[in-house]
Design an enzyme around this catalytic site. Structure first.
Site, PDB file in Angstrom:
ATOM      1  N   HIS A  41     -61.274  -8.098   6.117  1.00 41.61           N
ATOM      2  CA  HIS A  41     -61.249  -9.425   6.755  1.00 41.61           C
ATOM      3  C   HIS A  41     -61.687  -9.424   8.218  1.00 41.61           C
ATOM      4  CE1 HIS A  41     -57.461  -8.194   8.616  1.00 41.61           C
ATOM      5  NE2 HIS A  41     -57.628  -9.198   9.441  1.00 41.61           N
TER       6      HIS A  41
HETATM    7  C1  UD1 Z   1     -56.700 -13.603  12.304  1.00 42.82           C
HETATM    8  C2  UD1 Z   1     -56.542 -12.690  13.524  1.00 42.82           C
HETATM    9  C3  UD1 Z   1     -56.515 -11.241  13.083  1.00 42.82           C
HETATM   10  C4  UD1 Z   1     -55.495 -11.024  11.994  1.00 42.82           C
HETATM   11  C5  UD1 Z   1     -55.745 -11.995  10.861  1.00 42.82           C
HETATM   12  C6  UD1 Z   1     -54.736 -11.849   9.747  1.00 42.82           C
HETATM   13  C7  UD1 Z   1     -57.592 -13.605  15.553  1.00 42.82           C
HETATM   14  C8  UD1 Z   1     -58.733 -13.478  16.501  1.00 42.82           C
HETATM   15  N1  UD1 Z   1     -57.654 -12.828  14.456  1.00 42.82           N
HETATM   16  O1  UD1 Z   1     -57.972 -13.318  11.738  1.00 42.82           O
HETATM   17  O2  UD1 Z   1     -56.180 -10.439  14.197  1.00 42.82           O
HETATM   18  O3  UD1 Z   1     -55.600  -9.700  11.530  1.00 42.82           O
HETATM   19  O4  UD1 Z   1     -55.684 -13.325  11.384  1.00 42.82           O
HETATM   20  O5  UD1 Z   1     -55.194 -12.472   8.594  1.00 42.82           O
HETATM   21  O6  UD1 Z   1     -56.677 -14.346  15.814  1.00 42.82           O
HETATM   22  N2  UD1 Z   1     -59.404 -19.626   7.138  1.00 42.82           N
HETATM   23  C9  UD1 Z   1     -59.081 -20.374   6.024  1.00 42.82           C
HETATM   24  N3  UD1 Z   1     -57.765 -20.706   5.845  1.00 42.82           N
HETATM   25  C10 UD1 Z   1     -56.795 -20.349   6.718  1.00 42.82           C
HETATM   26  C11 UD1 Z   1     -57.144 -19.609   7.847  1.00 42.82           C
HETATM   27  C12 UD1 Z   1     -58.458 -19.248   8.035  1.00 42.82           C
HETATM   28  O7  UD1 Z   1     -59.919 -20.720   5.210  1.00 42.82           O
HETATM   29  O8  UD1 Z   1     -55.616 -20.699   6.487  1.00 42.82           O
HETATM   30  C13 UD1 Z   1     -60.818 -19.220   7.303  1.00 42.82           C
HETATM   31  C14 UD1 Z   1     -61.598 -20.142   8.193  1.00 42.82           C
HETATM   32  O9  UD1 Z   1     -62.917 -20.178   7.744  1.00 42.82           O
HETATM   33  C15 UD1 Z   1     -61.565 -19.413   9.525  1.00 42.82           C
HETATM   34  C16 UD1 Z   1     -61.600 -17.951   9.101  1.00 42.82           C
HETATM   35  O10 UD1 Z   1     -60.846 -17.922   7.885  1.00 42.82           O
HETATM   36  O11 UD1 Z   1     -62.610 -19.765  10.362  1.00 42.82           O
HETATM   37  C17 UD1 Z   1     -61.005 -17.001  10.104  1.00 42.82           C
HETATM   38  O12 UD1 Z   1     -59.669 -17.389  10.418  1.00 42.82           O
HETATM   39  P1  UD1 Z   1     -59.021 -17.012  11.839  1.00 42.82           P
HETATM   40  O13 UD1 Z   1     -57.616 -17.462  11.885  1.00 42.82           O
HETATM   41  O14 UD1 Z   1     -59.925 -17.449  12.938  1.00 42.82           O
HETATM   42  O15 UD1 Z   1     -59.090 -15.446  11.866  1.00 42.82           O
HETATM   43  P2  UD1 Z   1     -58.680 -14.359  10.783  1.00 42.82           P
HETATM   44  O16 UD1 Z   1     -59.935 -13.722  10.319  1.00 42.82           O
HETATM   45  O17 UD1 Z   1     -57.750 -14.872   9.751  1.00 42.82           O
END
Ligand code: UD1
Length: 361
Positions: A205
Site C-alpha cells: 500500500h
Molecule cells: C495512510 C498513511 C500510511 C499508513 C496507511 C495505513 C499517510 C501519509 N499515510 O496511507 O502511513 O500506513 O494510511 O493504511 O498518512 N482510500 C479509500 N478509502 C479510505 C481511505 C483511502 O479509498 O477509507 C484511498 C483513496 O484513494 C486515497 C488513498 O486510498 O487517496 C490513500 O489514502 P491515504 O489515507 O491518503 O493514505 P494511505 O495510503 O491509506
C-alpha cells in the site's frame, strides 16, 4: 486531566485501542477522541472500532482523501477549532500519518503539549510522506513515547532527549490481547480455503510502491512466480493504481487470491498462520515478528531495524527476482528476543502521563 486523542487511519485505531482502555481505567483522565476521517471506508475504519471495542469518537471530521496539502490543511483547520473549544491538557497522536502531523501541529501552535506514541522511528528516506510526518511530529512533541532503544537513539542524534520514554510498542499490547480472541472468532482460513503454513500473506500500500508503475509491476510479477497460494488483501489505493496502470493481468493467476482489506481479527489470524509475510507495511513487519512469522519487506529500508538484525525480516526491495529468492530462502531464526517490550506499553504511558505529567507544570 483532559487528553485529546487524534486518530484517522487504520493502524491508529489498532494503536489507540489499548491506550484508550488503560486511560478509561484511570479516574484522573478524561479522553476526548477526534477521528479525522482520513480513512472512511467501512472496512478501513468502522469495523476496527467495533472489533477493538474503541469508544465512539467524540468528533468526526470527515476530511477524507486528497493531496497531502489538501488533506493535512483541512485537518489542521478543523482540529484547531476543536482544540480551542475543548482546551485539553495534552494532545495524543500516534505514528506517522497525515492525521498525526495535523494533530501535532494544530496543538503545538496552540501551545498545547503534544505526546507522540511511536516516536523516534526513522527510515532516513524523506521521499516517504510518513518520514516527514514523524520527523516534524517528534520535533514539536513535548512528550515522546519510543517503542525501542533504536528509536531513542534516533531522537538523541537529533538532539531530542527531554521527556523521552522507552515504553515498548503499543501494537504488541494489541497483538497479545487480541490474538487468541481473533483465532477463536475469525473464519477467514475456511472462507478462503487456506491451510495453515501453506500460503503467503502479501500486502502492498505504500505510495512509493503503488504510485510507481515499474515498482508495482515488478512486485506483482514476483507474486506470479511464487509457488503456493498468495493472499493479497487489496488497499483501495493499490486497487486503483493496478487498474490505472493496466496491471490487472499481472494478478490474474489461480494461486493469487485477491480479497478486500481485512478486519483486525481476520488479519491477525491470517498473519499468524501464514508461511511467510511479504509486505511494505510498517505495522505488519512488526506483527510478523510478534507472531513468529518471517517477513520479507518490499522496501529498500525499514524503520524497524531490529526485525532485520534478529534475522526475522529481510529487505528485498522491489526487484522481482530478489523478492522471489528472499521468500524461498528465508528461514525461521532460532531466537526472538522481546524487542518490542512486554505488552505493557499502554500502562507505562498512562503512568508517565499521570505521575510525571511529562513535566507539564
Ligand atoms: C495512510 C498513511 C500510511 C499508513 C496507511 C495505513 C499517510 C501519509 N499515510 O496511507 O502511513 O500506513 O494510511 O493504511 O498518512 N482510500 C479509500 N478509502 C479510505 C481511505 C483511502 O479509498 O477509507 C484511498 C483513496 O484513494 C486515497 C488513498 O486510498 O487517496 C490513500 O489514502 P491515504 O489515507 O491518503 O493514505 P494511505 O495510503 O491509506
Amino acid at each position: 486531566m483532559k487528553v485529546l486523542t487524534v486518530l484517522g487511519a487504520r493502524p491508529q485505531f489498532i494503536k489507540s485501542c489499548m491506550l484508550s482502555k488503560a486511560l478509561k481505567l484511570n479516574t484522573e483522565i478524561n479522553e476526548i477522541i477526534v477521528h479525522t476521517g482520513q480513512h472512511y471506508d467501512d472496512n478501513l475504519s468502522n469495523v476496527f472500532f467495533k472489533q477493538l471495542e474503541l469508544p465512539k469518537p467524540d468528533y468526526f471530521l470527515g476530511i477524507g482523501s486528497g493531496t497531502h496539502g489538501q488533506q493535512t490543511g483541512k485537518m489542521l483547520s478543523a482540529l484547531e477549532k476543536i482544540m480551542t473549544s475543548v482546551n485539553p491538557d495534552i494532545v495524543l497522536v500516534y505514528g506517522d500519518t497525515n492525521s498525526t502531523l495535523a494533530g501535532g501541529l494544530a496543538a503545538a501552535k496552540l501551545h498545547i503539549p503534544v505526546a507522540h506514541v511511536e516516536s523516534g522511528l526513522r527510515s532516513f528516506n524523506k521521499k516517504m510522506p510518513e518520514e516527514i510526518n514523524r520527523l516534524i511530529t517528534d520535533h514539536l512533541s513535548y512528550c515522546l513515547f519510543a517503542p525501542s532503544q533504536a528509536a531513542i537513539e534516533n531522537l538523541r542524534r537529533e538532539g531530542i532527549v527531554k521527556n523521552v520514554y522507552l515504553t515498548g510498542d503499543i501494537m504488541h499490547d494489541a497483538v497479545r490481547y487480541f490474538s487468541s480472541i481473533a483465532l477463536e472468532k475469525s473464519t477467514i482460513l475456511q472462507d478462503l480455503s487456506l491451510s495453515k503454513r501453506n500460503y503467503y500473506l502479501v500486502t502492498i500500500h505504500r505510495a512509493e510502491n503503488t504510485d510507481d508503475p515499474k515498482r508495482l509491476k515488478s512486485i506483482l510479477e514476483a507474486l506470479q512466480q511464487l509457488k503456493i497460494d498468495v493472499v493479497l488483501p487489496l488497499h483501495p489505493r493499490t486497487k486503483s493504481r493496478i487498474n490505472h496502470f493496466n496491471l490487472t493481468d499481472s494478478i490474474t493467476s489461480p494461486h493469487i487470491k485477491i480479497v478486500e482489506p481485512l478486519n483486525y481479527f481476520d488479519m491477525l489470524t491470517i498473519a499468524s498462520q501464514a508461511e511467510r509475510i511479504v509486505t511494505d507495511s510498517g505495522g505488519l513487519q512488526k506483527e510478523a515478528y510478534m507472531l513468529g512469522v518471517p517477513c520479507i519487506t518490499l522496501r529498500d529500508e525499514t524503520e524497524w531495524i531490529e526485525t532485520v538484525e534478529t534475522g526475522w525480516n529481510h529487505l528485498a526491495g522491489t526487484n522481482t527476482q530478489e523478492i522471489v529468492d528472499s521468500v524461498m530462502k528465508s528461514q525461521i531464526p532460532k531466537k526472538s528476543p522481546s524487542i518490542f517490550g512486554n505488552g505493557d506499553t499502554a500502562q507505562k504511558i498512562v503512568n508517565t502521563l499521570v505521575n510525571k505529567k511529562c513535566d507539564l507544570e
